[in-house]
Design an enzyme around this catalytic site. Structure first.
Site, mmCIF file in Angstrom:
data_model
loop_
_atom_site.group_PDB
_atom_site.id
_atom_site.type_symbol
_atom_site.label_atom_id
_atom_site.label_comp_id
_atom_site.label_asym_id
_atom_site.label_seq_id
_atom_site.Cartn_x
_atom_site.Cartn_y
_atom_site.Cartn_z
ATOM 1 N N ASP A 101 0.869 -1.165 0.000
ATOM 2 C CA ASP A 101 0.000 0.000 0.000
ATOM 3 C C ASP A 101 0.918 1.231 0.000
ATOM 4 O OD1 ASP A 101 -2.154 1.691 0.016
ATOM 5 O OD2 ASP A 101 -3.229 0.639 1.589
HETATM 6 C C1 NOJ Z 1 -4.106 3.758 0.105
HETATM 7 C C2 NOJ Z 1 -5.251 2.823 0.273
HETATM 8 O O1 NOJ Z 1 -5.158 2.159 1.507
HETATM 9 C C3 NOJ Z 1 -5.377 1.791 -0.826
HETATM 10 O O2 NOJ Z 1 -6.593 1.106 -0.677
HETATM 11 C C4 NOJ Z 1 -5.274 2.410 -2.172
HETATM 12 O O3 NOJ Z 1 -5.390 1.427 -3.174
HETATM 13 C C5 NOJ Z 1 -3.939 3.133 -2.265
HETATM 14 N N1 NOJ Z 1 -3.863 4.169 -1.256
HETATM 15 C C6 NOJ Z 1 -3.708 3.743 -3.639
HETATM 16 O O4 NOJ Z 1 -4.501 4.837 -3.824
#
Ligand code: NOJ
Length: 739
Positions: A275
């Site tokens: 993430d």
């Molecule tokens: C953080 C989020 O937790 C995740 O779900 C998302 O895909 C990513 N950012 C990318 O935007």
């Protein structure tokens, strides 16, 4: 038949060998820097979905230091970036990812709302449409499905998930992966799915985003891991690590999680992405001293691609030089990333997803809007309908009151990514389009809490004048439709709340309108279960509409006017108050089950144990009567089958859908088991007066759980089956599983 099968196997074997030769030879020609570049994923500046961005990402593409980009779309923009990658020495194409969570341009209800449709083919269809549109808009990869089981509605990200049930979560995980990926990733209308957040993100303490998770292995295996596993089984091409720790080690550095479990036990073949900056975050987690150690831990744990942290980009080379990691580990990760690009056909034609004509043809076509409206209709949950106030007469004079009545941006909800809110339909627009005589008054701000207003970017207004206008509108109407709840920014990522009621400013408005004596329909907009004790006690009709997406206003109008009979059923419990959280239907009995007459039993002094609205709950304009639940036998052999039947009759005045739910209880087992667990459901449509026998077939496989030794088995003994319209109002029959 056999010949055809053999031929197909041969062809796929040859194709696989060809792919392997191509990728191995490409990797052999790559320098270490070029390899590391393939593991580096950076955000573009078109949309930024995390705490920071790297300004010079284009430089990195040009120098081969970045192999994938997220938050960039449109055929023109992705083509421009792909052109840069084509200027690099080996011309390895870029991979474009984005959070296509509940639709790309045509936005469907938030996933929690969509889950309340209990309509799996429809959920597959919305994923298919999302993939059609996203792929036409230059994208190869979505960061979905999010299948984090959650029992705490304070967590804003429950909006993105499917609720609290494991079994339902498994079904939804598989249909979503199928919808996105189809059965051929090389088709230009399919995209890579990414199951997330691996793992256990939904179990963060106190519902506070990014918080700690602590959980027993048994709890993981039984309740939290199965939906991720189902996505893997369905062929999810990628997986995203969670921000949280798993058994003391952040998911992103957790070898057990990413290698032992995901790859070895479950056979995951795709690539693992982190993430947003979660490799870097292992430093504040207190697990590594610096980025050098973080990169080593992540790569060794099984992370292939670094999202936005640039830790691989800055540390891996040094780690190789200092012999901390073998190049082979990097090669393996690069192989998996390149394999995904290969499967998408990007080496054949890096621009195959950059077709402006296709984008114009596919995006937001009428059929997609039609499905969006149907999904939104089916996601709406009727919680209460005294009188009945609903459906409204077409000729009724309606006062629409509340800050969400004409709030275009809110209709598409959070994580609506590329969705254009200016194309969404508000409730006011929906009512007008249906020819309803409607007067609108905002009545109040979503919140008057100064701090929250600042965070949501709201301006202060003259609340007294707003209230007066609203009361005038109410007095002049036959019926009042209140549009209250949360604005879209009050749920989603980094949007946890400690009070999940309707904000005070709106509550004051509701109380004042109730005093006019007019019949009121409370239409809620919400990204999570809300606490509604007062509302339930005072307001005759309550509808939960979530954030219904592009067509929200039309869909809600359809329900208000009875053109669509509501059929949604909650997939997450609505508590009475925040003190009951965590609260979920598949709870265990404890050694001192609640007994109102016995002080020393498991309960509260100040609130009941049961929720306000249980899992599976939702009313209709019609009524359904359940006949007795019957079993074909009262014993089941280990290799046998049992049939449960129940006849459901539509006894009311409207045609409608009913979701017949089947729950199971294992009465005595080697580890304690919940009082009920969803094991099946049938969504049926009955015309008024019509009846249908609903059948469920049960085998020992349905009775399995993780036993004392963590084996997944069914143990002989007494079981109960329960059937009903929700998890509370069930009838129960017994049977015995024979050894
Ligand atoms: C953080 C989020 O937790 C995740 O779900 C998302 O895909 C990513 N950012 C990318 O935007």
């Amino acid at each position: 038949m056999k010949c055809i099968l053999a031929l197909l196997l041969l062809i796929s074997g040859v194709a696989y060998a060809q792919q392997q030769r191509f990728l191995t030879s490409l990797i052999q020609r790559m320098t270490l820097d070029e390899k590391i570049g393939q593991l580096n994923l950076l955000t573009s500046d078109m949309d930024v979905t995390g705490p920071f961005m790297k300004e010079n990402y284009k430089q990195d593409i040009l120098s081969g230091a970045c192999g994938a980009i997220f938050n960039a779309y449109t055929p023109q923009y992705t083509r421009m970036l792909q052109d840069m990658a084509m200027k690099t020495r080996l011309k390895v194409p870029l991979l474009f990812g984005y959070d296509v969570i509940h639709g790309h341009k045509t936005i469907f209800p938030i996933p929690l709302g969509e889950a309340c449709t209990w309509d799996l083919p429809l959920m597959e269809k919305t994923a298919r449409i999302a993939a059609e549109e996203a792929s036409a808009d230059g994208l190869h990869w979505t960061y979905s499905p999010m299948v984090d089981i959650a029992r705490d509605p304070r967590w804003g990200r429950v909006a993105e998930g499917v609720g609290e049930d494991t079994w339902l979560g498994e079904q939804i995980a598989s249909v979503k992966v199928r919808g996105y990926q189809g059965n051929d990733l090389s088709a230009t209308n399919t995209i890579l799915a990414c199951v997330k957040h691996f793992a256990l993100y939904g179990a963060i303490e106190a519902g506070r985003d990014y918080n700690t998770v602590d959980m027993s292995r048994r709890q993981m295996y039984q309740f939290y891991l199965p939906p991720y596993k189902a996505a893997v089984k369905a062929g999810a091409a990628t997986a995203m690590t969670a921000f949280n720790e798993v058994d003391g080690i952040p998911a992103t550095g957790n070898h057990w999680l990413l290698t032992e479990l995901l790859r070895k036990e479950w056979g995951f073949k795709g690539f693992v992405v982190t993430d947003y900056t979660s490799i870097n975050e292992m430093i504040p987690h207190g697990i590594v001293k610096n980025e050098y150690e973080a990169a080593e831990l992540a790569l060794k744990a099984g992370v292939d691609m670094d999202m936005q942290g640039s830790v691989y980009a800055t540390q891996l080379k040094k780690l190789v030089a200092e012999k901390k990691i073998p190049v082979k580990l990097i090669d393996d990760a690069v192989y998996r990333v390149l394999e995904a690009k290969y499967k998408l056909g990007l080496f054949q034609d890096p621009y195959r997803y950059c077709d402006t004509l296709r984008a114009a043809r596919v995006i937001m076509q009428p059929e997609h809007l039609h499905v969006a409206r149907e999904t939104a209709q089916k996601s709406i949950v009727l919680l209460k309908n005294e009188g009945p106030v609903l459906p409204l007469k077409q000729s009724a004079k309606v006062a629409l009151i509340g800050p969400l009545g004409d709030a275009q941006r809110d209709m598409i909800g959070n994580w609506s990514a590329a969705g254009d809110y200016k194309k969404s339909v508000t409730l006011l627009q929906g009512l007008k389009a249906a020819g309803v005589a409607v007067t609108y008054a905002q009545g109040a701000q979503v919140t008057s809490d100064a701090q929250l207003m600042g965070k949501l970017g709201l301006q202060t207004g003259d609340e007294d004048a707003m209230l007066k206008e609203a009361l005038d509108a109410a007095r002049g109407a036959d019926v009042v439709v209140m549009a209250l709840g949360e604005s879209q920014g009050m749920s989603g990522e980094a949007a946890s709340r400690s009070d999940i009621g309707i904000p005070a400013s709106q509550k004051r408005l509701l109380e004042a309108v109730m005093q006019t004596g007019k019949p009121v329909v409370l239409t809620l907009f919400n990204g999570r279960p809300l606490t509604l004790e007062w509302e339930n006690a005072h307001v005759p009709a309550i509808l939960v509409t979530w954030f219904g997406g592009t067509q929200a206003g039309h869909a809600i109008t359809d329900v208000l006017l009875g053109k669509f009979n509501p059929s949604g059923k909650l997939t997450m419990t609505f508590p009475r108050n925040v003190g009951q959280i965590p609260i979920y239907y598949n709870r265990k009995n404890t050694g001192r089950p609640m007994d109102a007459n016995n002080k020393y039993t498991s309960k509260y002094l100040d609130v009941a144990n049961d929720p306000l609205f249980p899992f599976g709950y939702g009313l209709s304009y019609t009524t359904f009567e359940y006949g007795p639940l019957q079993l074909s036998a009262n014993t089941l052999a280990m290799n046998g089958a049992l049939r449960a039947t129940v006849t459901v009759t539509n006894t009311g005045g409207y045609d409608g859908y009913e979701t017949v739910q089947l729950y199971l209880r294992d009465v005595t087992a080697s580890v304690n088991r919940p009082l009920q667990e969803l094991r099946g459901f049938k969504k049926i449509f009955l015309k008024k007066g019509e009846k249908q026998e609903v059948r469920f077939d049960i085998t020992a496989a349905d009775l399995r759980f993780y036993d004392r030794n963590m084996r997944y088995v069914a143990e002989p003994g007494e079981f109960r089956l329960q059937a009903g319209p929700n998890s509370r109002d069930v009838q129960e029959v017994k049977f015995e599983l024979k050894p």
